[in-house]
Design a protein around this motif. Structure first.
Motif, PDB file in Angstrom:
ATOM      1  N   VAL A   1      27.143 -53.556  -0.944  1.00 44.34           N
ATOM      2  CA  VAL A   1      27.439 -53.079   0.409  1.00 44.34           C
ATOM      3  C   VAL A   1      28.281 -51.819   0.334  1.00 44.34           C
ATOM      4  O   VAL A   1      29.272 -51.756  -0.401  1.00 44.34           O
ATOM      5  N   TRP A   2      27.863 -50.814   1.102  1.00 41.76           N
ATOM      6  CA  TRP A   2      28.675 -49.618   1.314  1.00 41.76           C
ATOM      7  C   TRP A   2      29.211 -49.694   2.738  1.00 41.76           C
ATOM      8  O   TRP A   2      28.444 -49.651   3.706  1.00 41.76           O
ATOM      9  N   LEU A   3      30.520 -49.806   2.868  1.00 42.71           N
ATOM     10  CA  LEU A   3      31.174 -49.955   4.169  1.00 42.71           C
ATOM     11  C   LEU A   3      31.922 -48.674   4.500  1.00 42.71           C
ATOM     12  O   LEU A   3      32.682 -48.154   3.673  1.00 42.71           O
ATOM     13  N   LEU A   4      31.728 -48.175   5.710  1.00 46.00           N
ATOM     14  CA  LEU A   4      32.308 -46.886   6.077  1.00 46.00           C
ATOM     15  C   LEU A   4      32.686 -46.871   7.546  1.00 46.00           C
ATOM     16  O   LEU A   4      32.390 -47.811   8.291  1.00 46.00           O
ATOM     17  N   ASP A   5      33.340 -45.796   7.957  1.00 40.51           N
ATOM     18  CA  ASP A   5      33.706 -45.596   9.357  1.00 40.51           C
ATOM     19  C   ASP A   5      33.548 -44.112   9.667  1.00 40.51           C
ATOM     20  O   ASP A   5      34.410 -43.294   9.338  1.00 40.51           O
ATOM     21  N   LEU A   6      32.423 -43.753  10.288  1.00 36.65           N
ATOM     22  CA  LEU A   6      32.141 -42.345  10.554  1.00 36.65           C
ATOM     23  C   LEU A   6      33.147 -41.722  11.518  1.00 36.65           C
ATOM     24  O   LEU A   6      33.497 -40.543  11.385  1.00 36.65           O
ATOM     25  N   LEU A   7      33.612 -42.483  12.499  1.00 36.44           N
ATOM     26  CA  LEU A   7      34.586 -41.916  13.435  1.00 36.44           C
ATOM     27  C   LEU A   7      35.859 -41.507  12.708  1.00 36.44           C
ATOM     28  O   LEU A   7      36.443 -40.456  12.993  1.00 36.44           O
ATOM     29  N   GLN A   8      36.284 -42.319  11.775  1.00 35.90           N
ATOM     30  CA  GLN A   8      37.467 -41.981  10.987  1.00 35.90           C
ATOM     31  C   GLN A   8      37.218 -40.728  10.154  1.00 35.90           C
ATOM     32  O   GLN A   8      38.087 -39.852  10.050  1.00 35.90           O
ATOM     33  N   ALA A   9      36.023 -40.625   9.590  1.00 32.01           N
ATOM     34  CA  ALA A   9      35.701 -39.463   8.759  1.00 32.01           C
ATOM     35  C   ALA A   9      35.743 -38.166   9.557  1.00 32.01           C
ATOM     36  O   ALA A   9      36.133 -37.114   9.032  1.00 32.01           O
ATOM     37  N   TYR A  10      35.344 -38.239  10.825  1.00 31.99           N
ATOM     38  CA  TYR A  10      35.329 -37.046  11.673  1.00 31.99           C
ATOM     39  C   TYR A  10      36.607 -36.911  12.505  1.00 31.99           C
ATOM     40  O   TYR A  10      36.675 -36.080  13.409  1.00 31.99           O
ATOM     41  N   PHE A  11      37.612 -37.747  12.218  1.00 36.03           N
ATOM     42  CA  PHE A  11      38.908 -37.712  12.906  1.00 36.03           C
ATOM     43  C   PHE A  11      38.751 -37.890  14.417  1.00 36.03           C
ATOM     44  O   PHE A  11      39.370 -37.189  15.218  1.00 36.03           O
ATOM     45  N   LEU A  12      37.910 -38.852  14.790  1.00 38.54           N
ATOM     46  CA  LEU A  12      37.665 -39.149  16.199  1.00 38.54           C
ATOM     47  C   LEU A  12      38.181 -40.543  16.532  1.00 38.54           C
ATOM     48  O   LEU A  12      38.168 -41.443  15.688  1.00 38.54           O
ATOM     49  N   SER A  13      38.613 -40.719  17.759  1.00 39.13           N
ATOM     50  CA  SER A  13      39.098 -42.030  18.192  1.00 39.13           C
ATOM     51  C   SER A  13      37.925 -42.985  18.392  1.00 39.13           C
ATOM     52  O   SER A  13      36.766 -42.567  18.516  1.00 39.13           O
TER      53      SER A  13
END
Length: 426
Positions: free
Chosen positions: A81-93
């Motif tokens: 599993v690759w787990l990520l958070d795109l909003l965090q990567a783009y510095f978005l709430s």
């Protein structure tokens, strides 16, 4: 043990699959552009790997503890599993509107990196998180001819629509839904407004070539696996979610396409509103003639809306599991009391629950005297075009819809009382 690396070349991704169990989880970084790096937590199988790699983008509410638990459970089942958070990567709430602004660049890069591992790839997303997943998948399909190791996408509680429409106005699908061509497995809770739009969503996906599988998750709401107010059935469903995801991944992996033609044309994205509109009675913009409504009460006696002509009627679609519905009921009763000697009534339409569930709720949770009728199969809900819970329609004495709203309000506020009085006095 966790390794945190600022940037890791793709070659290290190939090495990750061979890490010993003591290094089974690590963090890597995928560079999207000069300004954006996506941090990825990799959970490598603790048992015999089965050659599958699942890329998971969580709900727009952001990464939750259950997301990490799910990733570990899937790894224990042999799935990387690759787990990520795109909003965090783009510095978005963490908002639905921000998630909907993300293009496919990030997820495209993730799929490309995963493809180099030689594993069978499945992508997944939850809620509005499916938007950048599907956009990235389409971009990757357009840029690559070899799709042989891509198996499809798992979509949990997917939000395929731009926004909740005002009553009487049509729902609008996100453009990416009509530009997706893949193998898809949808996990759809039935205590959700999106459940009642499922056929429309599936039809749109199939029209562009997607193969769509659906499993209905009975008795649970959207976000059930990380809700603070989860009830017993939702807790049980949470405990089974890793198995449901694993089964979906295995089904999609049975067959991969060497090449699947991506949809080239994509209409302009429609913005999701950044702020929720303050709710209030609005002039109804649809056909003012209400659809037929003739439903039974708990005791079996039917109420036909036509029989209420000559009264101002509020038809309120609600459910016991819907917190906003429950919240507004006391104020509805106060409004009912205020107009008790006037040609006025409220009519609550329960949405597809059982007599036992509703009877228990009315006995233990609220104190109301206005009638409740039962829409057992959701037919009235669909006929009336209800999308959100609660949704209410105000019908004048001639039997025409004059006002409507979705969402909860304080029904005895001055503005609503004034509007009802004017209708009564017409």
């Amino acid at each position: 043990m966790t390794r945190r690396l600022k940037y890791v070349p793709i070659s290290l991704l190939l090495f990750a699959a061979f890490l010993p169990q003591s290094l089974a989880r690590q963090s890597i970084s995928i560079k999207v552009n000069a300004d954006v790096d996506i941090s990825v937590d990799i959970f490598t199988p603790t048992n015999k790997p089965d050659g599958k790699l699942f890329i998971w983008q969580p709900h727009e509410k952001g990464l939750q503890n259950p997301d990490f638990q799910l990733a570990q459970q899937l790894a224990d089942m042999g799935i990387e599993v690759w787990l990520l958070d795109l909003l965090q990567a783009y510095f978005l709430s963490n908002t639905a509107s921000n998630m909907s602004t993300l293009n496919g660049d990030g997820f495209n890069k993730l799929i490309a990196a995963a493809h180099k591992t030689g594993k069978t790839i499945i992508v997944g997303g939850s809620g509005r998180g499916i938007v950048p997943v599907l956009r990235g998948l389409r971009d990757w399909q357009l840029a690559n001819k070899d799709h042989s190791r891509f198996a499809g996408a798992v979509l949990l509680s997917p939000k395929f629509y731009t926004q909740t429409p005002e009553p009487g106005t049509p729902v609008v699908l996100l453009p990416i839904v009509k530009a997706t061509n893949s193998r898809l497995f949808i996990l759809q809770p039935d205590k959700s407004p999106y459940f009642w739009q499922l056929k429309r969503s599936v039809d749109a996906l199939q029209k562009t070539g997607s193969d769509v599988f659906v499993k209905t998750l009975r008795g649970v709401r959207d976000r059930f696996y990380f809700r603070a107010d989860a009830f017993a059935k939702e807790q049980q469903a949470s405990n089974s979610l890793a198995r449901d995801l694993s089964n979906a991944i295995k089904l999609l992996s049975i067959q991969q396409d060497n090449f699947r033609q991506a949809v080239v044309s994509l209409s302009k994205a429609t913005n999701v509103p950044a702020k929720k509109k303050e709710r209030g009675l609005e002039i109804y913009r649809g056909d003012p003639t209400p659809r037929p409504l003739n439903l039974p009460k708990l005791n079996g006696d039917f109420i036909d809306l036509k029989s209420l002509t000559g009264k101002v009627v509020i038809v309120n679609f609600w459910a016991t599991w819907c917190p906003p519905c429950v919240h507004e009921m006391p104020s509805m009763q106060r409004l009912n009391n205020h107009f008790k000697n006037k040609p006025f009534t409220l009519l609550g339409v329960n949405m597809a629950e059982t007599n036992a569930e509703v009877a228990k709720f009315l006995k233990t949770k609220v104190d109301i005297s206005f009638p409740i009728v039962m829409d057992y199969d959701g037919r009235a809900l669909k006929d009336w075009g209800v999308f959100a819970f609660p949704t209410s329609y105000v019908i004048d004495k001639r039997g025409k819809i004059r006002y409507a709203l979705f969402g909860s309000v304080e029904w005895d506020n001055a503005d609503i009382v004034s509007k009802i009085e004017r209708l009564i006095n017409e």
